[in-house]
Design a protein around this motif. Sequence first.
Motif, PDB file in Angstrom:
ATOM      1  N   ASP C 105      40.748  69.967  68.280  1.00  8.64           N
ATOM      2  CA  ASP C 105      41.825  70.903  68.616  1.00  8.64           C
ATOM      3  C   ASP C 105      42.953  70.676  67.626  1.00  8.64           C
ATOM      4  OD1 ASP C 105      40.532  72.035  70.710  1.00  8.64           O
ATOM      5  OD2 ASP C 105      41.532  70.855  72.267  1.00  8.64           O
ATOM      6  N   LEU C 106      43.738  71.708  67.412  1.00  9.96           N
ATOM      7  CA  LEU C 106      44.909  71.546  66.550  1.00  9.96           C
ATOM      8  C   LEU C 106      46.034  70.948  67.368  1.00  9.96           C
ATOM      9  CD1 LEU C 106      44.640  74.907  64.715  1.00  9.96           C
ATOM     10  CD2 LEU C 106      44.910  72.714  63.556  1.00  9.96           C
ATOM     11  N   PHE C 107      46.791  70.084  66.738  1.00 11.34           N
ATOM     12  CA  PHE C 107      47.957  69.523  67.419  1.00 11.34           C
ATOM     13  C   PHE C 107      48.993  70.629  67.632  1.00 11.34           C
ATOM     14  CE2 PHE C 107      52.175  67.586  67.357  1.00 11.34           C
ATOM     15  CZ  PHE C 107      52.030  66.699  68.418  1.00 11.34           C
ATOM     16  N   VAL C 123      60.509  77.780  60.965  1.00 15.23           N
ATOM     17  CA  VAL C 123      59.646  76.594  61.029  1.00 15.23           C
ATOM     18  C   VAL C 123      58.222  77.097  61.294  1.00 15.23           C
ATOM     19  CG1 VAL C 123      59.204  74.394  62.156  1.00 15.23           C
ATOM     20  CG2 VAL C 123      61.560  75.218  61.924  1.00 15.23           C
ATOM     21  N   PHE C 124      57.307  76.690  60.425  1.00 14.32           N
ATOM     22  CA  PHE C 124      55.930  77.181  60.492  1.00 14.32           C
ATOM     23  C   PHE C 124      54.971  75.998  60.585  1.00 14.32           C
ATOM     24  CE2 PHE C 124      58.572  80.075  58.087  1.00 14.32           C
ATOM     25  CZ  PHE C 124      58.256  81.315  58.607  1.00 14.32           C
ATOM     26  N   THR C 125      53.704  76.266  60.875  1.00 12.74           N
ATOM     27  CA  THR C 125      52.686  75.225  60.768  1.00 12.74           C
ATOM     28  C   THR C 125      51.760  75.587  59.618  1.00 12.74           C
ATOM     29  OG1 THR C 125      51.077  76.298  62.206  1.00 12.74           O
ATOM     30  CG2 THR C 125      52.682  74.842  63.266  1.00 12.74           C
ATOM     31  N   SER C 126      50.946  74.620  59.216  1.00  9.75           N
ATOM     32  CA  SER C 126      49.976  74.869  58.149  1.00  9.75           C
ATOM     33  C   SER C 126      49.037  76.009  58.538  1.00  9.75           C
ATOM     34  CB  SER C 126      49.186  73.599  57.856  1.00  9.75           C
ATOM     35  OG  SER C 126      48.924  72.870  59.032  1.00  9.75           O
ATOM     36  N   VAL C 260      50.052  70.258  60.683  1.00 11.09           N
ATOM     37  CA  VAL C 260      49.588  69.782  61.990  1.00 11.09           C
ATOM     38  C   VAL C 260      48.233  69.088  61.878  1.00 11.09           C
ATOM     39  CG1 VAL C 260      50.917  71.337  63.446  1.00 11.09           C
ATOM     40  CG2 VAL C 260      48.758  72.134  62.501  1.00 11.09           C
ATOM     41  N   GLY C 261      48.082  68.051  62.676  1.00 11.69           N
ATOM     42  CA  GLY C 261      46.887  67.224  62.605  1.00 11.69           C
ATOM     43  C   GLY C 261      45.774  67.714  63.516  1.00 11.69           C
ATOM     44  N   MET C 262      44.662  66.970  63.433  1.00  9.26           N
ATOM     45  CA  MET C 262      43.508  67.257  64.289  1.00  9.26           C
ATOM     46  C   MET C 262      43.568  66.302  65.466  1.00  9.26           C
ATOM     47  SD  MET C 262      40.350  67.375  61.676  1.00  9.26           S
ATOM     48  CE  MET C 262      39.970  68.724  60.601  1.00  9.26           C
ATOM     49  N   ARG C 263      43.490  66.847  66.655  1.00 13.72           N
ATOM     50  CA  ARG C 263      43.383  65.967  67.812  1.00 13.72           C
ATOM     51  C   ARG C 263      42.026  66.187  68.481  1.00 13.72           C
ATOM     52  NH1 ARG C 263      48.077  67.219  71.772  1.00 13.72           N
ATOM     53  NH2 ARG C 263      47.061  65.550  72.914  1.00 13.72           N
ATOM     54  N   ALA C 264      41.669  65.232  69.325  1.00 14.09           N
ATOM     55  CA  ALA C 264      40.356  65.307  69.968  1.00 14.09           C
ATOM     56  C   ALA C 264      40.248  66.574  70.802  1.00 14.09           C
ATOM     57  CB  ALA C 264      40.153  64.077  70.847  1.00 14.09           C
ATOM     58  N   GLY C 265      39.073  67.156  70.810  1.00 17.34           N
ATOM     59  CA  GLY C 265      38.845  68.388  71.555  1.00 17.34           C
ATOM     60  C   GLY C 265      39.117  68.204  73.042  1.00 17.34           C
ATOM     61  N   TYR C 303      25.664  64.186  67.779  1.00 18.04           N
ATOM     62  CA  TYR C 303      26.961  64.728  67.369  1.00 18.04           C
ATOM     63  C   TYR C 303      26.898  65.211  65.923  1.00 18.04           C
ATOM     64  CZ  TYR C 303      28.962  61.840  71.166  1.00 18.04           C
ATOM     65  OH  TYR C 303      29.269  61.265  72.351  1.00 18.04           O
ATOM     66  N   ALA C 304      27.677  66.239  65.626  1.00 17.63           N
ATOM     67  CA  ALA C 304      27.911  66.601  64.221  1.00 17.63           C
ATOM     68  C   ALA C 304      29.318  67.146  64.080  1.00 17.63           C
ATOM     69  CB  ALA C 304      26.892  67.642  63.761  1.00 17.63           C
ATOM     70  N   GLY C 305      29.971  66.771  62.994  1.00 17.79           N
ATOM     71  CA  GLY C 305      31.285  67.331  62.664  1.00 17.79           C
ATOM     72  C   GLY C 305      32.452  66.612  63.309  1.00 17.79           C
ATOM     73  N   THR C 306      33.535  67.352  63.497  1.00 18.60           N
ATOM     74  CA  THR C 306      34.809  66.741  63.881  1.00 18.60           C
ATOM     75  C   THR C 306      34.893  66.360  65.359  1.00 18.60           C
ATOM     76  OG1 THR C 306      35.701  68.951  64.146  1.00 18.60           O
ATOM     77  CG2 THR C 306      36.134  67.858  62.055  1.00 18.60           C
ATOM     78  N   VAL C 307      33.808  66.478  66.077  1.00 19.52           N
ATOM     79  CA  VAL C 307      33.853  66.018  67.465  1.00 19.52           C
ATOM     80  C   VAL C 307      33.995  64.498  67.515  1.00 19.52           C
ATOM     81  CG1 VAL C 307      31.351  65.811  67.832  1.00 19.52           C
ATOM     82  CG2 VAL C 307      32.853  66.391  69.752  1.00 19.52           C
ATOM     83  N   THR C 308      33.568  63.819  66.423  1.00 16.28           N
ATOM     84  CA  THR C 308      33.685  62.364  66.416  1.00 16.28           C
ATOM     85  C   THR C 308      34.876  61.856  65.614  1.00 16.28           C
ATOM     86  OG1 THR C 308      32.101  62.311  64.589  1.00 16.28           O
ATOM     87  CG2 THR C 308      31.222  61.888  66.784  1.00 16.28           C
ATOM     88  N   ALA C 309      35.392  62.642  64.699  1.00 17.02           N
ATOM     89  CA  ALA C 309      36.537  62.217  63.883  1.00 17.02           C
ATOM     90  C   ALA C 309      36.951  63.360  62.970  1.00 17.02           C
ATOM     91  CB  ALA C 309      36.173  60.992  63.030  1.00 17.02           C
ATOM     92  N   PRO C 310      38.204  63.356  62.487  1.00 17.75           N
ATOM     93  CA  PRO C 310      38.595  64.377  61.522  1.00 17.75           C
ATOM     94  C   PRO C 310      37.734  64.301  60.260  1.00 17.75           C
ATOM     95  CG  PRO C 310      40.524  63.269  62.403  1.00 17.75           C
ATOM     96  CD  PRO C 310      39.329  62.488  62.859  1.00 17.75           C
ATOM     97  N   LYS C 311      37.267  65.450  59.812  1.00 19.95           N
ATOM     98  CA  LYS C 311      36.434  65.514  58.599  1.00 19.95           C
ATOM     99  C   LYS C 311      36.760  66.790  57.844  1.00 19.95           C
ATOM    100  CE  LYS C 311      32.530  63.119  60.708  1.00 19.95           C
ATOM    101  NZ  LYS C 311      32.841  63.160  62.136  1.00 19.95           N
TER     102      LYS C 311
END
Lengths: 364, 110, 334
Positions: C105-107, C123-126, C260-265, C303-311
């Motif tokens: 999820d996006l922060f 003020v904007f986000t990426s 904005v960063g990636m947070r866990a889903g 698992y595949a992709g960002t479910v385990t970590a930001p990639k």
Amino acid sequence: MTAMKRRSWSDYQKQIADDKYYYARSCIRQNFFPGSEKAFLDILHNDLGRDVLDDPLHSSCTGIGYHSDIVPLETIMTVVARQFALMTEAGYENFISSCITSFGVYTEVLATWNEFPETEERTREYLYKATGREFRKPTSLAHTSDIMFHFRDEIARKAKYRLVNAQTGEPLRVVEHIGCHYAKIFPKSGIGGSEFPYVLAGMIESWGGECVDYPERRHCCGFGFRNYLVQANRGYSIANSHKKLESMAPYKPDFIVANCPGCTMFLDKWQYAIAEMEGTTYGENGHGIPVLTYEEMAGLVLGYDPWELGMQMHQVDVEPLLDKMGISYDPAAKYLGRNGKYIDKPASAVVNCCPTDTVYDIRQ
Amino acid sequence: MPVHFGYTISKPRAIDIDHNNLRKSDEILREMPELQTCIGCGACTAVCTAGNLTQFNFRKVHTLVRRGEYQGAYEEMNKCMLCGKCRLVCPRGINTRGVVMLIKRKLGDF
Amino acid sequence: MKRVIIIGGGVAGMQTALRLAEEGVEPLIVEKEAELGGKLRGWHRLFPSFTPASEVLGELRSRVARRGIEVMTSTEVKAVEAGAVTLVDGRRIEGDAVTICSGFDLFDARIKEEYGYGIYDNVFTSVDIERMLNEGRVARADGSRPRRIAFLHCVGSRDEKVCQRHCSRVCCVTGVKQAMEMKELFPEADVFNFYMDIRMFGPGYEEMYREAQQRYNIHFVRGRISEAAPTIDGRVQIKAEDTLTGRPLRMSVDMLVLLVGMRAGETNPAYEAAGLGRLESGFMAPRDSFLGNVRSRTEGIFYAGTVTAPKNIGETINEGCAAADAVLEYLKKS
């Protein structure tokens, strides 16, 4: 200026009791704005019909000493415990404090007791040994501005004046200043949190005014206790108010309203010091910007006499604001005390717009 | 007459980019764009002959110049002995001696 | 024919499905949105090559279509177990294995109240910047061209205060990429990037960073912006420390962009019911970080992709293949 999209304040709400308050006064306000505390009691008793106990037995919370590294933690905890004991003995459980720093102290002490129960046990022991008193913790703790905020709509319904320019019908532009100890220590303890506190903004908006969102809005006034108390450090202290005044001046605010006793005093009196030291003023026509307490603001809205509210004690004259709001007052009565006796007047200063050596001398 | 209360209003320490005139800084960067690739590693200052004996900090001075803080930069750069050790260690390959000379040339009147 | 349920039809889900289909297994993609593509749908160009995101996305989508892979869109998964998933509407779908590709999820930048996102117009986000780039019109709230733009790295990453201790990895390079894009659109503008560390972990990233500095004249200031406030002319005042000079620094900008960063889903906690573990960051915990990084602790769930970590996208595509291979190995044994 468009309406601000500040809605995050509604995420930070707290329980505010509706009646039966135990009132703890402020050291600074009793000296610098004595009319404000009386106005608070009058508004609650007479206009809102609430029960507030103004208990002569309570003492200073010793917050100034605590924040100046003079009063140790155990001592202030025991003093706080004594205040709570007086409240308990009087049969009250809603504690309200008239000072931001006291409010911060009470919040901090309650949080400390909660996190470290042994400190509460020790405090109970100290209090009992010293005074024989015991206490219950308050069921609700609020700052007196929280109470005013709580009743803002009721006050608006009873309003005789609004925070509106009586000539133009435009809302007055108001700078609100919160004070660090209100919510910067415990963001959840303040209405609106620490970044966008709504406690004063809510009153201003309810009573017809418009808040000024200026760059240094969240900056500290610079009071800083031990920093201000030592003369050598005052240059650093005043520089903070200076920074805020510089930042708000382009918005041409009609007045400043402050939440905290120290901030109210500083924002008012430093304007005098800056004008005398550097010749700079920030208000209209080369004078100062009036600085009000929230009780004074509420009192004016409810139609109280400005001199009854103690507004003659201000450094910066409030008459231009009174005229803007269309408030009728007796200019000559400014320096007449409560019994009609002349209370003397300050010397004329550049931040003041009403030369004290003309009209008042004649009436003297 | 200003009144003296026994203290003066402290001046802000902040680098105020809105207030600073970045013209000289822009000129310097236009002449030597590689200076912008500095990653602040401090290797130049670590090996600096002058910096080990005086307060001279090459990295800090050129960073301040890039922010439009020119006051004292010329005098600071005069402490450089132009030995060139800094250029040998710079991981970004910046001509650090050239930077010293350029800043002195541009900011001689500050 | 063996059937594998793939939760999520983003880059990871599509690549996993493609690889499985190539090997003669029948994948089923369950996607909660109305179309395939995941977060990539909102992106404009990809670092470090500035490849249009639509190129990658379009190619993946058309491969999925050509293979005739079964896709259920607008379908949300409620619970997972080895060999089956239960949908929000109560339906149960069975298969021989499950691969979780539900991403991140996006922060929400509004949580960092001090930056005034959602309060101050400029003020904007990426993510907003990518959207504006896709719409072909990047501008300030009043439609004017910005003359000074600041990017703030690590919003919702490496921040104890918002319970996001991890590094989201890709925001640094995104910040550099977007700074360059801004400079191309507005050559007269000054662009500042405020960073805590610049983490250029991928091939070509460091080179891109250097180009941003030397050729694009982008200013990098090492220091985290502490707060943003409005100015009288509708701009944004920011404060930071220029840590490399040891001085506080302030300026007003026309646009402040929060990376904005990636947070866990948000669906990750629901997977725990199937005995799957989560990392401290909230991302799903693979069996181990080396030989079992696409396997869960439960047999038959991968698992595949960002479910385990930001990639990044490339890593995610590789992981789709790796996960598919692990699934195939499992199916052979079972």
